[in-house]
Motif scaffolding. Structure first.
Motif, PDB file in Angstrom:
ATOM      1  N   VAL A 168      45.021   2.084   0.439  1.00  0.00           N
ATOM      2  CA  VAL A 168      44.109   0.998  -0.215  1.00  0.00           C
ATOM      3  C   VAL A 168      44.181  -0.058   0.706  1.00  0.00           C
ATOM      4  O   VAL A 168      45.249  -0.505   1.221  1.00  0.00           O
ATOM      5  N   GLU A 169      43.091  -0.489   1.165  1.00  0.00           N
ATOM      6  CA  GLU A 169      43.013  -1.716   1.938  1.00  0.00           C
ATOM      7  C   GLU A 169      42.438  -3.017   1.067  1.00  0.00           C
ATOM      8  O   GLU A 169      41.783  -2.801   0.003  1.00  0.00           O
ATOM      9  N   PRO A 170      42.931  -4.144   1.374  1.00  0.00           N
ATOM     10  CA  PRO A 170      43.844  -4.363   2.420  1.00  0.00           C
ATOM     11  C   PRO A 170      45.336  -4.414   1.997  1.00  0.00           C
ATOM     12  O   PRO A 170      46.043  -4.635   2.824  1.00  0.00           O
ATOM     13  N   ASN A 171      45.504  -4.072   0.809  1.00  0.00           N
ATOM     14  CA  ASN A 171      47.090  -3.845   0.404  1.00  0.00           C
ATOM     15  C   ASN A 171      47.914  -3.247   1.416  1.00  0.00           C
ATOM     16  O   ASN A 171      49.012  -3.692   1.653  1.00  0.00           O
ATOM     17  N   PHE A 172      47.409  -2.032   2.031  1.00  0.00           N
ATOM     18  CA  PHE A 172      48.278  -1.251   2.857  1.00  0.00           C
ATOM     19  C   PHE A 172      48.316  -1.545   4.324  1.00  0.00           C
ATOM     20  O   PHE A 172      48.999  -1.122   5.207  1.00  0.00           O
ATOM     21  N   THR A 173      47.371  -2.567   4.679  1.00  0.00           N
ATOM     22  CA  THR A 173      46.991  -2.839   6.022  1.00  0.00           C
ATOM     23  C   THR A 173      48.429  -3.238   6.846  1.00  0.00           C
ATOM     24  O   THR A 173      48.771  -2.862   7.752  1.00  0.00           O
ATOM     25  N   PRO A 174      49.173  -4.088   6.112  1.00  0.00           N
ATOM     26  CA  PRO A 174      50.578  -4.072   6.890  1.00  0.00           C
ATOM     27  C   PRO A 174      51.340  -3.158   7.221  1.00  0.00           C
ATOM     28  O   PRO A 174      51.992  -2.989   8.429  1.00  0.00           O
ATOM     29  N   LEU A 175      51.399  -1.971   6.571  1.00  0.00           N
ATOM     30  CA  LEU A 175      51.859  -0.785   6.725  1.00  0.00           C
ATOM     31  C   LEU A 175      51.495  -0.271   7.901  1.00  0.00           C
ATOM     32  O   LEU A 175      51.919   0.418   8.821  1.00  0.00           O
ATOM     33  N   PHE A 176      50.092  -0.209   7.908  1.00  0.00           N
ATOM     34  CA  PHE A 176      49.081   0.413   8.932  1.00  0.00           C
ATOM     35  C   PHE A 176      49.575  -0.314  10.212  1.00  0.00           C
ATOM     36  O   PHE A 176      49.764   0.504  11.422  1.00  0.00           O
ATOM     37  N   VAL A 177      49.708  -1.363  10.276  1.00  0.00           N
ATOM     38  CA  VAL A 177      49.839  -2.146  11.620  1.00  0.00           C
ATOM     39  C   VAL A 177      51.361  -2.072  12.017  1.00  0.00           C
ATOM     40  O   VAL A 177      51.763  -1.598  13.026  1.00  0.00           O
TER      41      VAL A 177
ATOM     42  N   PRO B  10      47.468 -16.010   6.774  1.00  0.00           N
ATOM     43  CA  PRO B  10      46.611 -15.970   7.968  1.00  0.00           C
ATOM     44  C   PRO B  10      46.586 -14.656   8.539  1.00  0.00           C
ATOM     45  O   PRO B  10      45.402 -14.134   8.831  1.00  0.00           O
ATOM     46  N   GLU B  11      47.582 -13.931   8.489  1.00  0.00           N
ATOM     47  CA  GLU B  11      47.589 -12.450   9.025  1.00  0.00           C
ATOM     48  C   GLU B  11      46.820 -11.488   8.441  1.00  0.00           C
ATOM     49  O   GLU B  11      46.485 -10.494   9.095  1.00  0.00           O
ATOM     50  N   ALA B  12      46.209 -11.839   7.230  1.00  0.00           N
ATOM     51  CA  ALA B  12      45.379 -10.897   6.596  1.00  0.00           C
ATOM     52  C   ALA B  12      43.772 -11.018   7.059  1.00  0.00           C
ATOM     53  O   ALA B  12      43.073 -10.182   6.525  1.00  0.00           O
ATOM     54  N   GLY B  13      43.499 -11.865   8.014  1.00  0.00           N
ATOM     55  CA  GLY B  13      42.245 -12.017   8.436  1.00  0.00           C
ATOM     56  C   GLY B  13      41.614 -13.090   7.565  1.00  0.00           C
ATOM     57  O   GLY B  13      42.279 -13.787   6.744  1.00  0.00           O
TER      58      GLY B  13
END
Lengths: 643, 429
Positions: A94-103, A243-246
């Motif tokens: 699920v984006e953007p929730n999991f984006t940090p894991l992706f990164v 900020p890191e979420a874009g």
């Protein structure tokens, strides 16, 4: 009972059909686009995700892939496994929730996102009744203490907002919003295991009390507390993201003209870059696959009703495909497959014939003990909850005193006093250990959580002593009670600690006080056992002698049995202390602060260091408490033995 | 039953003994202090049937055990009654019934005429505080209290003030020779000393009845003998009724005025020590008595024969001779002003000295003899008899009671040797 023969008949027919339609031969498979490539699909702990993965797997199977059994693990581990090639697909990204894991796991270099299975809406909700009565439409209104007090569930006058699991992406975002909207002074965020926390919300709603919680859809909760019938979304004053979420704009957080504060989630399929790059048919199929939100909501509710076994989920997936057959065939065709060809469907894996069902009779009938327990706990909660609230008062009061004592005192004073005590009762070694470990805990920034944990442990142990010793005495003096109590104590001690939590939440609510109550329940058995044992071990002659010299039963207890059993009872207190400390970690799942929360957050965010530091602090505290308690025991024993 | 001695009991090899046992005399006339009537105790199965499923595994046969069945006996004021038997014979159950640590299934126990089987909990506590105290096999001391606090325990339960009970405790501790150990914990004392604390604790309450459940069994043989002597010594000073449990035959025969032998919860025989020795009621008692040493059990008083005596003065030879002739005696004792023997005249010496009839007989008085107390075991002076020494028996005040003839002693010794042959007879299982 009457249903059984029918069931058996239908099973037999199904098996007969299976034998009549054999699985596609190996050469057929190799001619399909998937070419028999093995696919390892992984999901998180939710049953809904398994349903989704089954749909994906069936599709891939019809494309000629060979899906391996579905993997279940935590999201951070799963994302890491995709990056390292230990798994291939995660159809629940699920984006953007999991984006940090992706990164964190390596980003685009190792992973690839495809498709857009469904959309997710998140935000804050309150019950419609309160919203209408007080005209609450925006969470910003909770700045008003009078409004906030409506949602108070633990008696501190502040609103209690059910947040989400420490480590989930929503957790830091809610914290950010609390600061940004100026709600810190009027709102407390309860963090823990969301499923456990929400049990309390449901119970409060049943009691017709105001509720305030973070929610998302699709999730089964939406079938129980329906939008605009039972609950309403709250708007937020403005959109705020780290900020890191874009850059996330207000348009992205808007639902039908109302700003809910959360960017809509997109559920995508995350795959290992290598796998997706080498399997264009799979990538193509996954990028066109769609699952309507209302279908997911319905599925979520069926699961909640108890249809959560793997075979149920597989069947639901097959039914869903039948219901959307044309669409599904279209997606397969787009993936490079002629419509209709190969869609006859193979036998469900696991059923291989009559012999199979004879050898495994359990496949024929399942007794739903779990649903029976659920409904009885539900009804027990409904009737007992108001009555059980009376236990909250004394626990809350003691906890407040202990915690304010530990937190109000200057850390240096606490450190020195505790070390002096340890030195006096257990010797120089333990004194120095105490000094060093407390200093370390302080300098790694965990002083406050450590003291909060200590306060919880001390409070729990005080109540355990108040309840456990009398219970142990009763057991020791009455064989009949002991014979009933012993299996109960065994069960209490053997039952996995997580199992305690949900009933405790349903009966007592969430937060520190129920956490202490759960800790008391868990830490009580050893003390009861040791007290019982200690009193029974007192020499029969000493008791006879006391009786022969005209003592009453209570005189025998106070003059002889308790003094002689004291060393054993103290060993029980020591055990209880350690049990309680261990339980504070588990209890953090029902919104109990302290070191447990630090650990939970660390594990949830794949923050190995953070979890390790929290764990280290727990270990140090455990050793310190254990050695000091042993020292006190030794001092008492020496006093006992005399010269 | 009268604890006298019957002379003609068939084949028994013991010589005829005069019925002068001081113990027997004592028991004949006083009222019973404790009366046990038809006492039965069945263990197990006290629970209502509905709760039987809660019981731990036990088969049906072992769930009901009769520890005592139909036991009756009396204990007189001031008497030591010993309950003896093998383990499991019911002796501990019987002694515990007397202070109701064990509740009998049926039967009566009267203490000073009061039935205590039906007594209320409060009345029982009162009895335990005032009338009955107890000494335990493994001492039953409270390890967390000092010696003095242990001794004070009964007084504390009696609500005696701290000062008073401390002084009483020290007094009793002095009596058992432990005054210097008052402030120590029991664990720092030897076994014998610990049991003396137990005894002191039982004595401190001034209870008239003292129950002793195998009090000396856990002690080494030397300490045990020392404690037995201590008990006999204390008993002279304090007028207590004692019920003493032991499985040691010699201890039973040494301490008991009367001994009750129990077998499988029934009374096999109840009588004075020498009765058990000379007339065992059955093979079981006989088998038990095989381990007894008659030389230690039989006392000087039991072999004591009456002998003529004169009071010390200016005894003329003629008078002495006449006395000897009149009484047809070989020997006549001369007693001092308090009745104590000071010497004797032997007939044989006078026959040669007829012509000195008017002279003072004093010069012919023989003063070489041995005086023993009536309670002295025969074994202690048997040696003197073998060497033909004259043995005079005196009472506790030193007054002349009679003489022991070497022939009687020899006969007893012979019987002791015989009875060790008898020991080869089949034992009771």
């Amino acid at each position: 009972m009457r249903q059984r023969p029918k069931r058996f008949l239908s099973t037999a027919v199904a098996i007969g059909l299976m034998i009549a339609c054999p699985a596609p031969a190996a050469d057929t498979v190799s001619r399909l686009p998937g070419q028999g490539v093995v696919v390892r699909t992984g999901v998180g702990p939710l049953a809904e995700e398994t349903f989704q993965a089954e749909i994906v797997n069936i599709g891939l199977e019809r494309l000629g892939y060979r899906p391996a059994p579905i993997l279940h693990m935590t999201y951070p581990l799963l994302v890491t496994a995709l990056a390292t090639g230990d798994a291939d697909l995660m159809p629940v990204f699920v984006e953007p929730n999991f984006t940090p894991l992706f990164v964190k796991a390596g980003g685009d270099a190792k992973l690839r996102k495809v498709g857009d299975l469904w959309h997710e809406v998140s935000g804050f909700r309150i019950d419609k009744r309160t919203a209408d009565r007080y005209h609450i439409t925006n969470i910003g209104q909770l700045k008003d203490p009078a409004i906030a007090a409506l949602f108070d569930s633990d008696g501190d006058g502040k609103a209690d907002l059910v947040g989400c699991d420490p480590g989930w992406s929503c957790e830091p975002l809610i914290e950010r919003q609390m600061d940004a909207y100026g709600l810190r002074n009027t709102v407390t965020v309860k963090k823990g295991n969301y499923a456990a926390l929400i049990a309390d919300t449901l119970a409060r709603h049943q009691d017709r009390k105001p509720i305030l919680y973070f929610a998302w859809e699709p999730f089964w909760l939406g079938e129980v507390l329906k939008t605009d019938r039972d609950v309403v979304w709250l708007e937020v004053p403005f959109t705020t993201y780290p900020p890191e979420a874009g850059t996330i704009t207000a348009e992205e957080t808007d639902l039908n003209g109302r700003n809910l504060g959360y960017a809509h989630g997109h559920c995508r399929v995350l795959g290992g870059k290598t796998f997706l790059d080498h399997n264009p048919p799979a990538a193509r199929f996954l990028s066109v696959l769609r699952i309507p939100t209302e279908d997911l909501l319905r599925e979520s509710y069926r699961i909640k009703q108890g249809e959560d076994k793997p075979e149920n989920l597989r069947k639901h997936a097959e039914q869903w495909i039948v219901a959307h057959q044309t669409l599904f065939d279209g997606w397969l065709a787009e993936a490079g497959m002629a419509a209709g060809a190969g869609t006859t469907g193979g036998p469900t894996p696991g059923a291989r014939g009559v012999l199979q069902s004879v050898l495994n009779p359990f496949s024929l009938y399942t007794f739903r003990l779990d649903t029976a327990i659920t409904s009885s706990v539900d009804s027990a909660a409904k009737t007992l909850r108001p009555f059980l609230q009376i236990f909250r008062g004394p626990v809350a009061w003691v906890l407040l005193q202990v915690r304010s004592l530990l937190l109000a005192a200057p850390p240096l004073a606490v450190l020195i006093l505790v070390s002096l005590l340890a030195w006096r009762v257990s010797g120089v070694g333990v004194g120095i250990f105490s000094l060093l470990s407390l200093t370390l805990i302080g300098f790694v920034g965990l002083w406050e959580p450590a003291m909060v944990s200590c306060a919880i442990v001390v409070t729990a142990v005080m109540f355990c002593i108040a309840a456990g010793i009398p219970l142990g005495v009763v057991c020791a003096r009455n064989d009949r009670i002991e014979r009933v109590a012993r299996p109960l104590l065994d069960a209490m001690q053997t039952l996995p600690t997580l199992v305690y939590l949900v009933p405790v939440v349903m009966l007592f609510g969430i937060g520190e006080v129920p956490g202490v109550i759960a800790t008391i329940i868990y830490a009580l058995p050893p003390l009861v056992r040791f007290t019982n044992l200690g009193i029974r071990q007192v020499s029969g002659e000493a008791v006879e002698a006391a009786s022969a010299f005209g003592s009453t039963r209570s005189q025998i207890l106070w003059e002889v049995q308790i003094p002689l059993a004291l060393p054993t009872i103290m060993a029980g207190v020591n055990q209880t202390l350690l049990f309680a400390l261990g339980m504070t970690v588990i209890a953090s799942m029902i919104a109990v602060p302290g070191l447990g929360l630090i650990i939970l957050q660390g594990v949830g965010r794949l923050d190995v260091g953070g979890a390790a530091v929290g764990g280290l602090a727990i270990v140090l505290l455990a050793i310190l408490l254990d050695r000091t308690a042993q020292g006190i025991q030794k001092v008492m024993r020496e006093k006992e033995a005399g010269h | 039953m009268i604890a006298g001695f019957q002379a003609d009991s068939g084949s028994d090899p013991l010589p005829e003994l005069p019925a002068t046992s001081a113990n027997a005399r004592k028991t004949m006339h006083s009222n019973p202090k404790i009366q046990v009537e038809n006492l039965t105790k069945v263990y197990g199965d006290e629970r209502p049937a509905a709760f039987n499923w809660l019981k731990p595994r036990e088969n049906a046969t072992s769930s009901r055990i009769a520890a005592l069945s139909g036991v009756s006996l009396d204990v007189n004021q001031g008497e030591i009654v010993v309950l003896m038997g093998l383990s499991g014979s019911g002796k501990s159950t019987l002694v515990r019934s007397i202070n109701r640590l064990v509740t009998p299934t049926s039967g009566r126990i009267l203490i000073d005429g009061e039935d205590i089987v039906g007594a209320t909990e409060d009345r029982l506590r009162e009895l335990r505080l005032t009338k009955v105290s107890m000494v335990f096999q493994h001492y039953g001391l409270f390890p967390h209290r000092t010696v003095a606090e242990n001794v004070e325990y009964g007084l504390k339960m009696k609500r005696v003030g701290p000062g008073l009970r401390r002084s009483r405790a020290l007094e009793v501790l002095d009596m058992v020779g432990l005054a210097n150990w008052a402030e120590h914990k029991p664990s720092s004392l030897s076994g014998g000393m610990q049991q003396r604390v137990g005894l002191a604790r039982a004595l401190a309450t001034d209870a008239e009845i003292l129950l002793m459940d195998e009090p000396f069994s856990a002690l080494d043989p030397l300490t045990r003998r020392e404690m037995q002597d201590k008990l006999l010594e204390l008993r002279k000073r304090l007028n207590r009724t004692i019920v003493f449990v032991t499985h040691d035959v010699n201890e039973a025969l040494k301490l008991g005025d009367r001994v009750a032998v129990l077998r499988d919860g029934t009374l096999a025989q109840f009588g004075a020590p020498h009765e058990l020795l000379s007339q065992p009621a059955d093979d079981y008692v006989r088998a038990l008595m095989q381990d007894a040493n008659p030389m230690q059990v039989l006392k000087a008083s039991m072999l004591s024969r009456q002998a003529p005596s004169l009071t010390l003065g200016r005894n003329l030879t003629a008078d002495v001779l006449r006395s000897l002739k009149d009484r047809d005696a070989r020997r006549i004792f001369v007693l001092g002003p308090l009745g104590e023997p000071v010497g004797f005249f032997e007939q044989a010496q006078f026959e040669r000295l007829d012509r000195l009839q008017d002279g003072d007989a004093g010069q012919f008085m023989c003063t070489k003899f041995r005086a023993v107390y009536g309670s002295t075991p025969i074994g202690d002076f048997a040696n003197s008899c073998v060497q033909e020494e004259v043995v005079a028996v005196v009472d506790e005040m030193g007054r002349f009671q009679g003489v022991v003839e070497p022939l009687d002693v020899a006969a007893t010794m012979k019987r002791a040797a015989l009875s060790s042959d008898v020991r080869r007879e089949p034992k009771q299982t």
